[in-house]
Write a protein that holds these residues in place. Structure first.
Motif, PDB file in Angstrom:
ATOM      1  N   GLY A 176       9.111  -2.948 -12.498  1.00  0.00           N
ATOM      2  CA  GLY A 176       9.038  -1.747 -13.405  1.00  0.00           C
ATOM      3  C   GLY A 176       7.171  -1.304 -13.505  1.00  0.00           C
ATOM      4  O   GLY A 176       6.947  -0.471 -14.241  1.00  0.00           O
ATOM      5  N   ALA A 177       6.188  -2.354 -13.265  1.00  0.00           N
ATOM      6  CA  ALA A 177       5.110  -1.970 -13.130  1.00  0.00           C
ATOM      7  C   ALA A 177       4.783  -0.980 -12.024  1.00  0.00           C
ATOM      8  O   ALA A 177       5.622  -0.807 -11.075  1.00  0.00           O
ATOM      9  CB  ALA A 177       4.139  -3.211 -12.840  1.00  0.00           C
ATOM     10  N   VAL A 178       3.542  -0.247 -12.162  1.00  0.00           N
ATOM     11  CA  VAL A 178       3.179   0.432 -11.453  1.00  0.00           C
ATOM     12  C   VAL A 178       1.698   0.529 -11.126  1.00  0.00           C
ATOM     13  O   VAL A 178       0.916   0.469 -12.061  1.00  0.00           O
ATOM     14  CB  VAL A 178       3.304   2.075 -11.988  1.00  0.00           C
ATOM     15  CG1 VAL A 178       2.984   3.302 -11.083  1.00  0.00           C
ATOM     16  CG2 VAL A 178       4.778   2.389 -12.259  1.00  0.00           C
ATOM     17  N   LEU A 179       1.295   0.612  -9.806  1.00  0.00           N
ATOM     18  CA  LEU A 179      -0.015   0.460  -9.431  1.00  0.00           C
ATOM     19  C   LEU A 179      -0.641   2.028  -9.365  1.00  0.00           C
ATOM     20  O   LEU A 179       0.029   2.848  -8.573  1.00  0.00           O
ATOM     21  CB  LEU A 179      -0.193  -0.108  -8.225  1.00  0.00           C
ATOM     22  CG  LEU A 179      -1.674   0.106  -7.181  1.00  0.00           C
ATOM     23  CD1 LEU A 179      -2.699  -0.755  -8.198  1.00  0.00           C
ATOM     24  CD2 LEU A 179      -1.416  -0.328  -5.999  1.00  0.00           C
ATOM     25  N   LEU A 180      -1.795   2.014 -10.026  1.00  0.00           N
ATOM     26  CA  LEU A 180      -2.613   3.248  -9.905  1.00  0.00           C
ATOM     27  C   LEU A 180      -3.987   3.098  -9.274  1.00  0.00           C
ATOM     28  O   LEU A 180      -4.551   2.314 -10.070  1.00  0.00           O
ATOM     29  CB  LEU A 180      -2.572   4.071 -11.070  1.00  0.00           C
ATOM     30  CG  LEU A 180      -1.271   4.529 -11.618  1.00  0.00           C
ATOM     31  CD1 LEU A 180      -1.479   5.136 -13.248  1.00  0.00           C
ATOM     32  CD2 LEU A 180      -0.543   5.586 -10.760  1.00  0.00           C
TER      33      LEU A 180
END
Length: 188
Positions: A176-180
């Motif tokens: 569920g984590a997202v890299l930006l």
């Protein structure tokens, strides 16, 4: 010339730690840990404030790593392979190899370090990161946004500083984590 990368785990509402100072919500799963391992391999020098250094120096000690997964033990080796500069007026001594203390944050010295570095540099910790942003030293902002809102705490990005960013990469992790990952655009 090395790029200065500000990298942090952050909550969805933009904090690196909650109001009580806890980071327990940002403990990476194996996939996110492997991402950080790979990312840190490209770093030649890590810049830390005292508090971040004190949290990170656990990676110098092998005692607790014996029962940990390979991905965790691998990070310890990656961390040890980088040079570390700790900016602190209160830290009496460092207890890790390849580490030195600077008593004040000198933007010109950091600029010179970037210019002479064959590898990228990272700045760790929101307080030191804010100083680097204020002085126009950060080239890239890399945030792993975790699926939690903590309601307050230490902001990941500095208040009162305008940042014009260009999205370079986005990635969803299974947990569920997202890299930006953004480049910091220079404005005049």
């Amino acid at each position: 010339m090395g790029q200065l990368v500000y990298a942090a785990n952050t909550s969805l509402d933009g904090f690196v730690e909650d109001a009580a100072g806890s980071l327990d919500w940002s403990v990476p799963d194996e996939e996110v840990h492997a991402f950080w391992n790979e990312r840190e391999r490209g770093i030649g020098t890590s810049l830390y404030g005292r508090r971040m250094y004190e949290a990170m120096r656990v990676w110098e000690d092998d005692d607790w790593l014996a029962g940990e997964p390979d991905v965790v033990r691998e990070y310890a080796a990656v961390w040890r392979d980088a040079d570390k500069v700790v900016f602190s007026t209160t830290l009496q001594e460092v207890t890790t190899s390849r580490t030195r203390v600077e008593r004040r944050f000198d933007p010109a010295a950091v600029r010179a370090l970037k210019e002479t570095s064959a590898k990228d540099l990272s700045v760790g910790g929101a307080t030191l990161g804010a100083e680097a942003f204020r002085h126009g030293l950060v080239d890239e902002c890399l945030l792993v946004v975790h699926p939690v809102a903590v309601g307050g705490g230490k902001p990941a990005l500095p208040a009162g500083v305008r940042l014009d960013l260009e999205l370079r990469e986005e990635r969803r992790f299974a947990g569920g984590a997202v890299l930006l990952r953004h480049a910091v655009r220079r404005t005049t």
